[in-house]
Design a protein around this motif. Structure first.
Motif, mmCIF file in Angstrom:
data_model
loop_
_atom_site.group_PDB
_atom_site.id
_atom_site.type_symbol
_atom_site.label_atom_id
_atom_site.label_comp_id
_atom_site.label_asym_id
_atom_site.label_seq_id
_atom_site.Cartn_x
_atom_site.Cartn_y
_atom_site.Cartn_z
ATOM 1 N N SER A 292 -8.141 93.981 -7.807
ATOM 2 C CA SER A 292 -9.876 94.097 -8.264
ATOM 3 C C SER A 292 -10.275 92.711 -9.359
ATOM 4 C CB SER A 292 -9.833 95.169 -9.193
ATOM 5 O OG SER A 292 -8.630 95.037 -10.381
ATOM 6 N N GLY A 293 -9.740 91.848 -10.010
ATOM 7 C CA GLY A 293 -10.476 90.648 -10.775
ATOM 8 C C GLY A 293 -10.845 89.948 -9.475
ATOM 9 N N ILE A 294 -10.377 89.428 -7.993
ATOM 10 C CA ILE A 294 -10.046 88.745 -7.521
ATOM 11 C C ILE A 294 -11.579 88.737 -6.534
ATOM 12 C CG2 ILE A 294 -9.568 87.383 -5.520
ATOM 13 C CD1 ILE A 294 -8.219 86.658 -7.282
ATOM 14 N N ALA A 295 -11.505 90.666 -6.648
ATOM 15 C CA ALA A 295 -12.576 91.136 -5.891
ATOM 16 C C ALA A 295 -13.560 91.250 -6.446
ATOM 17 C CB ALA A 295 -11.783 92.517 -5.180
ATOM 18 N N ILE A 296 -14.203 91.554 -7.396
ATOM 19 C CA ILE A 296 -15.112 91.456 -8.473
ATOM 20 C C ILE A 296 -15.919 90.406 -7.981
ATOM 21 C CG2 ILE A 296 -15.841 92.133 -10.840
ATOM 22 C CD1 ILE A 296 -13.607 94.828 -11.181
ATOM 23 N N GLY A 297 -14.364 89.575 -8.793
ATOM 24 C CA GLY A 297 -14.892 87.612 -8.687
ATOM 25 C C GLY A 297 -16.326 87.529 -7.276
ATOM 26 N N HIS A 298 -15.498 87.554 -6.037
ATOM 27 C CA HIS A 298 -15.768 87.280 -4.985
ATOM 28 C C HIS A 298 -16.763 88.148 -4.047
ATOM 29 C CE1 HIS A 298 -15.414 86.187 -1.200
ATOM 30 N NE2 HIS A 298 -15.818 87.139 -0.434
ATOM 31 N N PHE B 52 -22.911 96.553 -12.983
ATOM 32 C CA PHE B 52 -22.556 97.732 -13.329
ATOM 33 C C PHE B 52 -21.605 98.887 -12.197
ATOM 34 C CE2 PHE B 52 -22.304 102.097 -14.961
ATOM 35 C CZ PHE B 52 -21.991 101.602 -15.631
ATOM 36 N N LEU B 53 -23.116 99.055 -11.158
ATOM 37 C CA LEU B 53 -22.022 100.072 -10.341
ATOM 38 C C LEU B 53 -20.339 98.858 -9.304
ATOM 39 C CD1 LEU B 53 -24.531 102.112 -9.112
ATOM 40 C CD2 LEU B 53 -22.883 102.787 -10.300
ATOM 41 N N ALA B 54 -21.668 97.532 -8.895
ATOM 42 C CA ALA B 54 -20.381 96.513 -8.026
ATOM 43 C C ALA B 54 -18.926 96.545 -8.904
ATOM 44 C CB ALA B 54 -21.330 95.534 -7.123
ATOM 45 N N SER B 55 -19.382 96.098 -9.989
ATOM 46 C CA SER B 55 -17.871 96.090 -10.549
ATOM 47 C C SER B 55 -17.275 97.241 -10.747
ATOM 48 C CB SER B 55 -18.430 94.542 -12.260
ATOM 49 O OG SER B 55 -19.423 95.786 -12.690
ATOM 50 N N GLY B 56 -17.893 97.431 -11.784
ATOM 51 C CA GLY B 56 -16.719 99.154 -11.910
ATOM 52 C C GLY B 56 -16.599 100.416 -10.796
ATOM 53 N N LEU B 57 -17.003 99.705 -9.918
ATOM 54 C CA LEU B 57 -16.364 100.829 -8.636
ATOM 55 C C LEU B 57 -15.622 100.079 -7.942
ATOM 56 C CD1 LEU B 57 -19.430 102.114 -6.499
ATOM 57 C CD2 LEU B 57 -18.175 103.372 -7.723
ATOM 58 N N LEU B 58 -15.628 98.699 -7.390
ATOM 59 C CA LEU B 58 -14.541 97.861 -7.218
ATOM 60 C C LEU B 58 -13.261 98.294 -8.141
ATOM 61 C CD1 LEU B 58 -15.677 94.265 -6.305
ATOM 62 C CD2 LEU B 58 -14.338 96.099 -4.926
ATOM 63 N N MET C 251 -19.734 83.317 -23.761
ATOM 64 C CA MET C 251 -20.865 82.640 -22.530
ATOM 65 C C MET C 251 -20.611 82.554 -21.015
ATOM 66 S SD MET C 251 -22.010 78.428 -23.441
ATOM 67 C CE MET C 251 -24.097 78.625 -22.592
ATOM 68 N N MET C 252 -19.394 83.133 -21.330
ATOM 69 C CA MET C 252 -18.644 82.744 -19.147
ATOM 70 C C MET C 252 -19.624 83.706 -18.405
ATOM 71 S SD MET C 252 -14.612 82.795 -19.560
ATOM 72 C CE MET C 252 -14.942 84.789 -19.677
ATOM 73 N N ARG C 253 -20.538 83.742 -17.667
ATOM 74 C CA ARG C 253 -21.341 84.511 -16.907
ATOM 75 C C ARG C 253 -19.500 85.741 -16.740
ATOM 76 N NH1 ARG C 253 -25.020 83.545 -17.947
ATOM 77 N NH2 ARG C 253 -25.786 81.557 -17.107
ATOM 78 N N GLU C 254 -18.892 85.406 -16.129
ATOM 79 C CA GLU C 254 -17.972 87.276 -16.189
ATOM 80 C C GLU C 254 -18.173 87.741 -17.429
ATOM 81 O OE1 GLU C 254 -16.879 83.459 -15.905
ATOM 82 O OE2 GLU C 254 -16.315 83.232 -13.493
ATOM 83 N N ALA C 255 -17.735 87.052 -18.137
ATOM 84 C CA ALA C 255 -17.422 87.933 -19.687
ATOM 85 C C ALA C 255 -18.826 89.036 -19.609
ATOM 86 C CB ALA C 255 -17.878 87.185 -21.059
ATOM 87 N N GLU C 256 -20.292 88.877 -18.945
ATOM 88 C CA GLU C 256 -21.317 90.141 -18.624
ATOM 89 C C GLU C 256 -20.847 91.051 -18.250
ATOM 90 O OE1 GLU C 256 -26.021 89.494 -18.336
ATOM 91 O OE2 GLU C 256 -25.151 87.927 -20.241
ATOM 92 N N THR C 257 -19.882 90.705 -16.897
ATOM 93 C CA THR C 257 -19.478 91.090 -16.291
ATOM 94 C C THR C 257 -18.397 92.291 -16.428
ATOM 95 O OG1 THR C 257 -19.986 89.757 -14.343
ATOM 96 C CG2 THR C 257 -18.552 91.915 -13.571
ATOM 97 N N ILE C 258 -17.301 91.516 -17.245
ATOM 98 C CA ILE C 258 -16.438 92.445 -17.971
ATOM 99 C C ILE C 258 -16.910 93.506 -18.609
ATOM 100 C CG2 ILE C 258 -14.257 92.180 -19.630
ATOM 101 C CD1 ILE C 258 -14.120 89.295 -18.248
ATOM 102 N N VAL C 259 -18.028 92.908 -20.051
ATOM 103 C CA VAL C 259 -18.115 93.763 -20.793
ATOM 104 C C VAL C 259 -18.856 95.466 -20.427
ATOM 105 C CG1 VAL C 259 -20.314 94.451 -22.501
ATOM 106 C CG2 VAL C 259 -18.720 92.235 -22.389
ATOM 107 N N TRP C 260 -19.284 94.967 -18.849
ATOM 108 C CA TRP C 260 -20.447 96.094 -18.176
ATOM 109 C C TRP C 260 -18.570 96.817 -17.369
ATOM 110 C CZ3 TRP C 260 -24.341 98.050 -20.080
ATOM 111 C CH2 TRP C 260 -24.957 97.169 -20.504
ATOM 112 N N MET C 261 -18.272 96.220 -17.254
ATOM 113 C CA MET C 261 -16.698 97.050 -16.518
ATOM 114 C C MET C 261 -15.735 97.982 -17.311
ATOM 115 S SD MET C 261 -14.779 94.317 -14.719
ATOM 116 C CE MET C 261 -12.949 94.705 -14.650
ATOM 117 N N MET C 262 -15.271 97.393 -18.673
ATOM 118 C CA MET C 262 -15.663 98.488 -19.848
ATOM 119 C C MET C 262 -16.338 99.460 -20.352
ATOM 120 S SD MET C 262 -12.659 97.233 -20.533
ATOM 121 C CE MET C 262 -13.023 96.219 -19.308
ATOM 122 N N VAL C 263 -18.065 99.523 -19.609
ATOM 123 C CA VAL C 263 -18.333 100.588 -20.371
ATOM 124 C C VAL C 263 -18.189 101.412 -19.015
ATOM 125 C CG1 VAL C 263 -20.761 101.185 -20.177
ATOM 126 C CG2 VAL C 263 -19.996 99.717 -21.278
#
Lengths: 161, 374
Positions: free
Chosen positions: B293-299, B81-87, B136-148
């Motif tokens: 930001s997407g590439i940074a979060i992916g990385h 949550f924090l890592a993806s959100g802050l990036l 089902m993508m791993r990224e989907a969860e990250t995306i949802v938390w980014m929205m929050v």
């Protein structure tokens, strides 16, 4: 088999299960009531998806949980694999002239055949668990429960006379 | 009155068309508003009824945001949550702010543009993840938390922007007092509230509607921002039975939000010269900065930059919250620019979300962002 569940804001609840063979299943209960089921085979790149409505999901659930329902035109057989393959059949019959005017107790249905009458539908009116004094009329639709053999006996002894 | 009826009918037709094509409908509501409004045919103009309706749309949008805030859930996923959100925040907010400032906007307006530039559309993102079957993508969860995370940033931004108008200490104190009252009511009155909401007559819907607008009215009377108060009220009620409230509030949100979008379009004014170049440049930049930001979060979060392509493709669209910010704090010029930004990014975003697989393939063909061997 590690199972994890997580609540995803705005989407719903996610369940993820990895099988012994390395296949992954993910199930999402969406907020609109539908269910998306993803299966990702071991080594595959992309999952395949099915979206189920609640009724379809329940049906899939009963199949997977081992309570198998086989429905044909007028009967349903349930098999509970967890209870050493307990099999119960439910059958519907139409009452003909031979049984009309007689009551359940007089016919000795359970004593003679082992079958229990669990419901009677007469026109608009339904009777659940009819008492022994219940008198059949011609045209009644009855629901009988028992083992397959018992239902066969019921058909021969009571229905055809 | 006839204006709002006409606008709603146009929107109904648009909704039917876009659902058929499974495209996002928000940009078309705004476009329809522009066509029939101030900058277009001038058939429909804002009046008292439309003002009240658009306000309801905004209030219910924010009330929903409050209902979805559940602190417990956030804490259990702190790291991602924090890592993806802050990036996401740092990259997009800074680029947006820098661009607006360089274009010569004053500080506050730059802040509004930067926030609208940063915040992706939660509604569009969630809908496209479900529709395109990407959950089902791993990224989907990250995306949802980014929205929050973005929603929480929005609350902070709303607080900042509204507090700049008043004495900060007193303001914060007043807000805190209101929060405390809301939470006290929903804790002490929990049983009673649940009893009302569990009835199957008209009481739940009357209670939901009137309590939400009463809170907005009280906030106005007290000189506090309605937006924050309504979010806080939603968050307080979320401790009782949020699903029940969502069911009751949904129709109000759905209908009045349409009015909100279309009248936002109607209010767009190109008479001061169409800032097309600025809109185009900012929209392009908005797409590029979400890519970065997407590439940074992916990385950093997923350990492979390639994962960032999916994150990017699904978060390009800006929508309801950008417009809310423009409505609340933007000048006509800023609103017009944000309207353009929302229209372009949401249309581009819907295509990128749909064809993200092909986009990833394309990048791999170019030798960029190879999937890490696993």
């Amino acid at each position: 088999m590690p199972l994890r569940s997580i609540n995803l804001p705005g989407i719903g609840t996610k369940y993820e299960l990895e099988t012994e063979k390395g296949d992954v299943l993910a199930i999402f209960f969406l907020k609109n009531g539908n269910i998306q089921m993803y299966t990702l085979p071991h080594n595959a790149a992309a999952p395949s998806v099915a979206e189920l409505n609640p009724a379809e999901a329940r049906r899939l659930g009963t199949i997977l949980s081992g309570a198998i329902m086989e429905a044909d035109k007028e009967s349903v057989e349930m098999a509970f694999s967890a209870l050493s393959d307990l099999r119960i059949s439910v059958h519907t019959y139409k009452i003909g002239r031979p049984m009309a005017g007689k009551c359940i107790g007089d016919l000795q249905i359970r004593a003679k055949t082992g079958v229990t009458i669990i419901g009677v539908s007469r026109g608009e009116q339904n009777t659940i668990n009819p008492p022994p004094e219940f008198i059949f009329e011609e045209g009644d639709a009855v629901v009988a429960i028992g083992e397959t053999d018992q239902l066969k006996r019921f058909e021969h002894e009571c229905m055809v006379q | 009155m006839e204006g709002i009826v006409l606008a709603l009918l146009v929107c109904l037709i648009l909704a039917l068309l876009t659902k058929h094509l499974s495209a996002p409908v928000t940009p078309f509501y705004i476009l329809a508003g522009i066509v029939v409004g101030t900058s277009g045919l001038k058939i429909v103009a804002a009046d008292d009824i439309s003002h009240f309706s658009t306000e309801l749309g905004l209030i219910f949008l924010l009330f929903f945001l409050g209902l979805e805030l559940k602190p417990g859930r956030i804490l259990s996923n702190r790291k991602t949550f924090l890592a993806s959100g802050l990036l996401d925040l740092n990259i997009n907010f800074l680029i947006g702010f820098g661009a607006a400032f360089l274009l010569g906007f004053p500080l506050i307006e730059s802040l509004v543009i930067a926030s609208a530039f940063f915040i992706s559309s939660t509604a569009m993102t969630v809908a496209s993840l479900i529709e395109n079957r990407k959950l089902m993508m791993r990224e989907a969860e990250t995306i949802v938390w980014m929205m929050v995370f973005e929603d929480i940033v929005l609350i902070v931004v709303l607080t900042l922007l509204s507090s700049s108008l008043a004495a900060p200490a007193l303001f914060v104190g007043e807000i805190a007092a209101f929060f405390a009252v809301f939470f006290l009511i929903s804790t002490l009155g929990r049983g009673y509230i649940l009893k009302i909401m569990n009835r199957d007559d008209e009481l739940p819907v009357i209670f939901t509607f009137s309590s939400v607008i009463a809170v907005a009215f009280l906030a106005q009377q007290a000189g506090l921002p309605e937006s924050l108060m309504v979010i806080a009220f939603g968050a307080a009620l979320a401790t009782t039975d949020p699903v029940k409230f969502e069911i009751q509030a949904q129709p109000f949100k759905d209908v009045f939000l349409v009015v909100f979008f279309v009248f936002f379009g109607i209010g767009v004014d190109f008479s001061g010269g169409i800032p097309l170049l600025i809109i185009a440049a900012l929209s392009l930049l908005a797409i590029v900065s979400k890519f970065l930001s997407g590439i940074a979060i992916g990385h950093f979060v997923h350990g492979k930059s390639g994962a960032g392509i999916e994150i990017w493709a699904n978060t390009i669209g800006r929508g309801e919250f950008s417009i809310a910010l423009a409505t609340l704090y933007g000048s006509v010029m800023v609103s017009t620019i944000i309207a353009g930004l929302v229209i372009t990014t949401s249309i581009v975003g819907s295509f990128s979300a749909k064809y993200s697989d092909r986009i990833s393939q394309l990048f791999r063909k170019w030798g960029l962002f190879q999937k890490s061997p696993s």
